[in-house]
Design a protein around this motif. Structure first.
Motif, PDB file in Angstrom:
ATOM      1  N   CYS A 101      -4.871  -4.494   4.756  1.00 49.79           N
ATOM      2  CA  CYS A 101      -4.431  -3.205   4.233  1.00 49.79           C
ATOM      3  C   CYS A 101      -5.632  -2.259   4.228  1.00 49.79           C
ATOM      4  O   CYS A 101      -6.749  -2.669   3.921  1.00 49.79           O
ATOM      5  CB  CYS A 101      -3.875  -3.363   2.819  1.00 49.79           C
ATOM      6  N   ARG A 102      -5.407  -0.998   4.565  1.00 48.74           N
ATOM      7  CA  ARG A 102      -6.507  -0.031   4.616  1.00 48.74           C
ATOM      8  C   ARG A 102      -7.086   0.244   3.241  1.00 48.74           C
ATOM      9  O   ARG A 102      -8.278   0.569   3.112  1.00 48.74           O
ATOM     10  CB  ARG A 102      -6.030   1.278   5.266  1.00 48.74           C
ATOM     11  N   PHE A 122      -3.461  -1.535   8.210  1.00 57.88           N
ATOM     12  CA  PHE A 122      -2.177  -0.883   7.972  1.00 57.88           C
ATOM     13  C   PHE A 122      -2.247  -0.200   6.611  1.00 57.88           C
ATOM     14  O   PHE A 122      -2.962  -0.663   5.718  1.00 57.88           O
ATOM     15  CB  PHE A 122      -1.013  -1.881   8.015  1.00 57.88           C
ATOM     16  N   LYS A 123      -1.543   0.904   6.446  1.00 61.17           N
ATOM     17  CA  LYS A 123      -1.538   1.637   5.183  1.00 61.17           C
ATOM     18  C   LYS A 123      -0.524   1.017   4.223  1.00 61.17           C
ATOM     19  O   LYS A 123       0.401   0.314   4.641  1.00 61.17           O
ATOM     20  CB  LYS A 123      -1.213   3.111   5.427  1.00 61.17           C
ATOM     21  N   ASP A 129       1.921   2.205   2.774  1.00 61.99           N
ATOM     22  CA  ASP A 129       3.312   2.601   3.017  1.00 61.99           C
ATOM     23  C   ASP A 129       3.753   2.280   4.446  1.00 61.99           C
ATOM     24  O   ASP A 129       4.764   2.795   4.925  1.00 61.99           O
ATOM     25  CB  ASP A 129       3.506   4.086   2.727  1.00 61.99           C
ATOM     26  N   GLU A 130       2.984   1.420   5.132  1.00 63.78           N
ATOM     27  CA  GLU A 130       3.305   1.067   6.514  1.00 63.78           C
ATOM     28  C   GLU A 130       3.441  -0.450   6.705  1.00 63.78           C
ATOM     29  O   GLU A 130       3.133  -0.981   7.767  1.00 63.78           O
ATOM     30  CB  GLU A 130       2.220   1.586   7.460  1.00 63.78           C
ATOM     31  N   ASP A 139       5.980  -2.049   7.206  1.00 61.86           N
ATOM     32  CA  ASP A 139       6.937  -2.299   8.278  1.00 61.86           C
ATOM     33  C   ASP A 139       6.266  -2.347   9.656  1.00 61.86           C
ATOM     34  O   ASP A 139       6.829  -2.892  10.613  1.00 61.86           O
ATOM     35  CB  ASP A 139       8.043  -1.242   8.274  1.00 61.86           C
ATOM     36  N   LEU A 140       5.040  -1.801   9.750  1.00 62.11           N
ATOM     37  CA  LEU A 140       4.297  -1.818  11.008  1.00 62.11           C
ATOM     38  C   LEU A 140       3.340  -3.010  11.095  1.00 62.11           C
ATOM     39  O   LEU A 140       2.677  -3.202  12.115  1.00 62.11           O
ATOM     40  CB  LEU A 140       3.495  -0.522  11.171  1.00 62.11           C
ATOM     41  N   SER A 152       3.344  -5.529  14.028  1.00 65.67           N
ATOM     42  CA  SER A 152       2.919  -5.000  15.331  1.00 65.67           C
ATOM     43  C   SER A 152       1.405  -5.094  15.517  1.00 65.67           C
ATOM     44  O   SER A 152       0.898  -4.984  16.636  1.00 65.67           O
ATOM     45  CB  SER A 152       3.369  -3.543  15.480  1.00 65.67           C
ATOM     46  N   GLU A 170      -7.575   9.072   3.940  1.00 69.60           N
ATOM     47  CA  GLU A 170      -6.623   8.168   4.586  1.00 69.60           C
ATOM     48  C   GLU A 170      -6.026   7.173   3.602  1.00 69.60           C
ATOM     49  O   GLU A 170      -4.885   6.724   3.764  1.00 69.60           O
ATOM     50  CB  GLU A 170      -7.316   7.423   5.728  1.00 69.60           C
TER      51      GLU A 170
END
Length: 389
Positions: free
Chosen positions: A104-105, A129-130, A132-133, A135-136, A139, A358
């Motif tokens: 996580c970022r 990944f952030k 709120d991401e 779901d990504l 990937s 970010e």
């Protein structure tokens, strides 16, 4: 017989010496003696489990680790000199050149620097990944991905990640799932219940609780901890017996301290929500928190950290800090004393403004580690500092 959290924290201890002491004594010794050559040989060959040298084990560090292991529902653990030495050693022990990490970022500034500045020296890459991401997240996973790492709650934005959801992704892709549980403590949440393989703490924070000593600890699966132990045994980031003795005693009051910390923090967060000087407030157990439902699912309490943004940006944030009278200005957290920190100029000050933004660290963001003073006095100090803007 299964014991409750508070009982394990108090009644887990090393064997009493011939003096039959009630409270575990401090074992200030660098090494331990043997009765004969065979005992010494068998001990170093690990045919016999006993203390050899305090860089490896010591009765005080063993007691401290045993308590955390039980509290987190782990199999084994190791105690380190600091929280960052626990984080670095965990990664260094388990990763090899060419491996890949997904994280996580939103992580502590020094952890981010480890991922971006130091691990690349050994050809180890990190993908972020952030919060709120999620779901990504899948990937980002590659064939050489070995570890997935998160903090929850995050530092300093107090965001919450779904431990169970990420745990299922790690299991699907056979990744080592590592969680920094520092902000929550094992009293508030146990990530292993949600699939974590390893849990890390900076014991300097709420585990000590009184701003006295440094320490770190990693606990989790026995096979992974074996690799971490061997690496630490050879590279030397061990916790001192004195610090372990202090931290073990601190664990005996962890539950009552964290209960009051969280009670005070929630009251302060509710006060800040109503302040005309505040743009945004984040506290896991406020219904306005974006991950409130997830926090309620996996956390017993909301913790002691409140993050908020002052209207007016950087200058207003600095003025607010300059007008604090009772609370402490410090980069630490989890103390009995309430601590006010301005992340963009302190704990995350070495990051670029782009990197800070970010992860939601605006120039006006303030992190408060809510202490154990009377909440009326805490609110009064924060209120007068806000009104001075």
């Amino acid at each position: 017989m299964s014991k409750h959290f508070e009982t394990e924290a108090i009644r887990t201890q090393t064997e009493r010496s011939q003096f039959s002491e009630h409270s575990t004594p401090l074992y200030v010794t660098s090494s331990f003696v043997f009765d004969d050559a065979e005992e010494m040989r068998a001990s170093f060959a690990e045919e016999k489990q006993r203390n050899l040298y305090s860089r490896f084990t010591n009765p005080n560090t063993t007691e401290f680790v045993d308590k955390i292991v039980k509290m987190e529902g782990a199999e084994a653990g190791y105690a380190f000199a600091t929280g960052m030495s626990a984080i670095f050693t965990t990664f260094a022990a388990l990763l090899s050149a060419g491996d890949h990490v997904v994280s996580c970022r939103s992580v502590f500034g020094s952890t981010h620097n480890m991922f971006t500045k130091y691990l690349p020296k050994w050809n180890i890459e990190t993908s972020y990944f952030k919060v709120d991401e999620v779901d990504l997240l899948e990937s980002l996973i590659k064939e050489n991905t070995k570890i997935l790492y998160i903090e929850s709650p995050t530092n300093p934005g107090v965001d919450i990640l779904d431990l169970e959801l990420i745990g299922k992704i790690c299991k699907k892709h056979n990744l080592i799932y590592v969680v920094d549980n520092c902000f929550a403590t094992p009293y508030i949440q146990q990530p292993i219940k949600f699939g974590a393989d390893l849990v890390i703490h900076s014991a300097t924070k709420l585990i000590d609780g009184q701003g006295r000593v440094l320490g770190g600890v990693t606990v989790g699966k026995a096979d992974l901890m074996r690799e971490i132990y061997l690496f630490a045994r050879n590279t030397g980031p061990a916790m001192s017996p004195f610090n372990a003795w202090v931290l073990s005693k601190s664990l005996e009051t962890l539950s009552v301290r964290v209960e009051q910390h969280a009670k005070n923090a929630k009251k302060l967060a509710k006060f800040l929500e109503k302040s005309e000087h505040v743009k945004m407030v984040k506290y896991p157990f406020l219904k306005s928190h974006p991950q409130y439902k997830v926090a309620k699912k996996q956390m017993k309490l909301g913790g002691n950290i409140v993050a908020f943004e002052i209207k007016g940006g950087l200058e207003a944030g600095r003025k607010f800090l300059d007008n604090i009278k009772m609370c402490s200005l410090s980069a630490n957290l989890g103390d009995t004393r309430t601590i006010v920190t301005h992340p963009s100029s302190t704990t995350h000050g070495r990051l670029s403004e782009e990197d800070r933004l970010e992860v939601g660290i605006t120039n006006g963001l303030v992190r408060i580690s809510v202490g154990l003073e009377n909440i009326t006095d805490i609110i009064a100090d924060i209120k007068q500092a806000l009104q001075s803007n």
